[in-house]
Design a protein around this motif. Structure first.
Motif, PDB file in Angstrom:
ATOM      1  N   LEU A 238       0.832  -1.207   0.000  1.00 40.01           N
ATOM      2  CA  LEU A 238       0.000   0.000   0.000  1.00 40.01           C
ATOM      3  C   LEU A 238       0.864   1.253   0.000  1.00 40.01           C
ATOM      4  CD1 LEU A 238      -2.786   1.329   0.193  1.00 40.01           C
ATOM      5  CD2 LEU A 238      -2.634   1.116   2.681  1.00 40.01           C
ATOM      6  N   SER A 239       1.993   1.205   0.707  1.00 38.28           N
ATOM      7  CA  SER A 239       2.879   2.363   0.748  1.00 38.28           C
ATOM      8  C   SER A 239       3.363   2.745  -0.649  1.00 38.28           C
ATOM      9  CB  SER A 239       4.090   2.074   1.646  1.00 38.28           C
ATOM     10  OG  SER A 239       4.790   0.918   1.192  1.00 38.28           O
ATOM     11  N   MET A 240       3.428   1.788  -1.550  1.00 37.11           N
ATOM     12  CA  MET A 240       3.887   2.051  -2.910  1.00 37.11           C
ATOM     13  C   MET A 240       2.778   2.589  -3.807  1.00 37.11           C
ATOM     14  SD  MET A 240       5.325  -0.695  -5.737  1.00 37.11           S
ATOM     15  CE  MET A 240       7.054  -0.532  -5.377  1.00 37.11           C
ATOM     16  N   VAL A 241       1.547   2.098  -3.624  1.00 33.81           N
ATOM     17  CA  VAL A 241       0.480   2.415  -4.580  1.00 33.81           C
ATOM     18  C   VAL A 241      -0.564   3.380  -4.031  1.00 33.81           C
ATOM     19  CG1 VAL A 241       0.769   0.216  -5.779  1.00 33.81           C
ATOM     20  CG2 VAL A 241      -0.877   0.382  -3.891  1.00 33.81           C
ATOM     21  N   LEU A 245      -3.758   4.892  -6.107  1.00 35.47           N
ATOM     22  CA  LEU A 245      -5.156   4.654  -5.737  1.00 35.47           C
ATOM     23  C   LEU A 245      -5.903   5.978  -5.608  1.00 35.47           C
ATOM     24  CD1 LEU A 245      -4.663   1.826  -3.070  1.00 35.47           C
ATOM     25  CD2 LEU A 245      -5.461   1.572  -5.428  1.00 35.47           C
ATOM     26  N   ARG A 246      -5.239   6.979  -5.032  1.00 37.22           N
ATOM     27  CA  ARG A 246      -5.893   8.288  -4.901  1.00 37.22           C
ATOM     28  C   ARG A 246      -6.137   8.913  -6.273  1.00 37.22           C
ATOM     29  NH1 ARG A 246      -2.204   8.782  -0.496  1.00 37.22           N
ATOM     30  NH2 ARG A 246      -0.754   9.949  -1.824  1.00 37.22           N
ATOM     31  N   ALA A 247      -5.190   8.695  -7.194  1.00 39.24           N
ATOM     32  CA  ALA A 247      -5.325   9.265  -8.541  1.00 39.24           C
ATOM     33  C   ALA A 247      -6.295   8.478  -9.414  1.00 39.24           C
ATOM     34  CB  ALA A 247      -3.960   9.319  -9.218  1.00 39.24           C
ATOM     35  N   GLY A 248      -6.644   7.271  -8.980  1.00 39.28           N
ATOM     36  CA  GLY A 248      -7.564   6.464  -9.762  1.00 39.28           C
ATOM     37  C   GLY A 248      -6.918   5.672 -10.881  1.00 39.28           C
TER      38      GLY A 248
END
Length: 291
Positions: A238-241, A245-248
């Motif tokens: 999660l720290s990488m992506v 994820l926020r940008a979609g």
């Protein structure tokens, strides 16, 4: 005698065939054969049983292989001592995985290394088991590793200080949104810590639909790129992506239970640390508290 010949001999044992050994040593089969022949000429005896398939060492070959491993290991330790002798207590040797090296280590040490009085740090990347062995042999000062019940490091707690690092989790992500059919899986190389973690998780996740394997890769950066290009589903830190994820550009797939929580751990010997080692250790701990 050339040291690379000893590594060639060890590669035959590790690879199980002359062809596999040549590939491990990144040379052509004819060139590899000539190097083994040169080693036999230097030794003055046959090193392989004639006609054995897979290749089998003679007693002399076995003795030379064992001594060669010990010799190359001693030379590497000597090299480390020479480097440490030149750098003194200002050198800190850290071993970790490739993903942690360019994420946690980079984030944690950036403020420290920008200081004019920053210590000298040598960062090495290895598979987790090899990294722990380097710590036990005294070749490194700090080990930064993943920690999860499916990943065990057999380090004696009486000899090593350990500290909990940052929490993270592997999240199944893909580009866009999945259709009716389950996406194809982008998996890690099973030799990697994250690969073992994911394989163990998938083996015990009964409600997960069957996933056809698209590819395996030993680079988490490459898996992220493949997922971004819509090539399949990848479990990524999660720290990488988080930004993706926020940008979609990536989306989480499946149920929350399909995510895999894990943490990082720091290890070092319990002997009193040098000032440089203390500064690097404290910087890594401070980053863990911020994460």
């Amino acid at each position: 005698m050339q040291l690379k010949w000893l590594a060639d001999l060890q590669a035959v044992v590790d690879g199980g065939s002359f062809k596999a050994a040549a590939e491990l040593r990144h040379v052509t089969a004819p060139a590899f054969g000539r190097r083994l022949k040169a080693l036999e000429q230097w030794a003055g005896v046959a090193l392989f049983e004639p006609g054995s398939q897979p290749p089998r060492l003679t007693a002399a070959g076995q003795r030379l292989c064992e001594q060669g491993r010990a010799t190359t290991r001693e030379l590497e330790l000597l090299r480390q001592e020479l480097v440490a002798g030149v750098a003194g207590d200002s050198l800190v040797r850290l071993v970790t995985g490739r993903t942690l090296a360019h994420s946690v280590v980079a984030d944690a040490l950036a403020p420290l290394m920008r200081r004019p009085d920053a210590p000298q740090v040598q960062v090495m990347t290895r598979l987790m088991n090899e990294a722990s062995e380097m710590l036990e042999r005294g070749e490194v000062d700090i080990l930064l590793s993943y920690h999860h019940p499916a990943l065990t490091l057999k380090l004696d707690g009486r000899r090593y200080l350990q500290a909990r690092g940052a929490d993270d989790r592997l999240v199944p992500v893909l580009h866009g949104h999945a259709g009716k059919a389950p996406p194809r899986l982008l998996a890690y190389d099973p030799g990697q810590a994250l690969g073992r973690l994911l394989d163990d998780h998938l083996a015990h996740l009964r409600e997960l639909p069957p996933l056809a394997l698209a590819m395996r890769c030993d680079s988490v950066d490459s898996l992220r790129e493949y997922a971004m290009r819509g090539m399949g589903l990848a479990w990524l830190p999660l720290s990488m992506v988080a930004a993706d994820l926020r940008a979609g550009t990536l989306s989480v797939w499946g149920e929350p239970a399909w995510q895999i929580p894990f943490e990082t751990r720091l290890f070092r010997r319990k002997k009193p640390p040098s000032p440089a080692l203390s500064r690097v250790w404290d910087a890594l701990l401070a980053h863990s508290r911020r994460a």
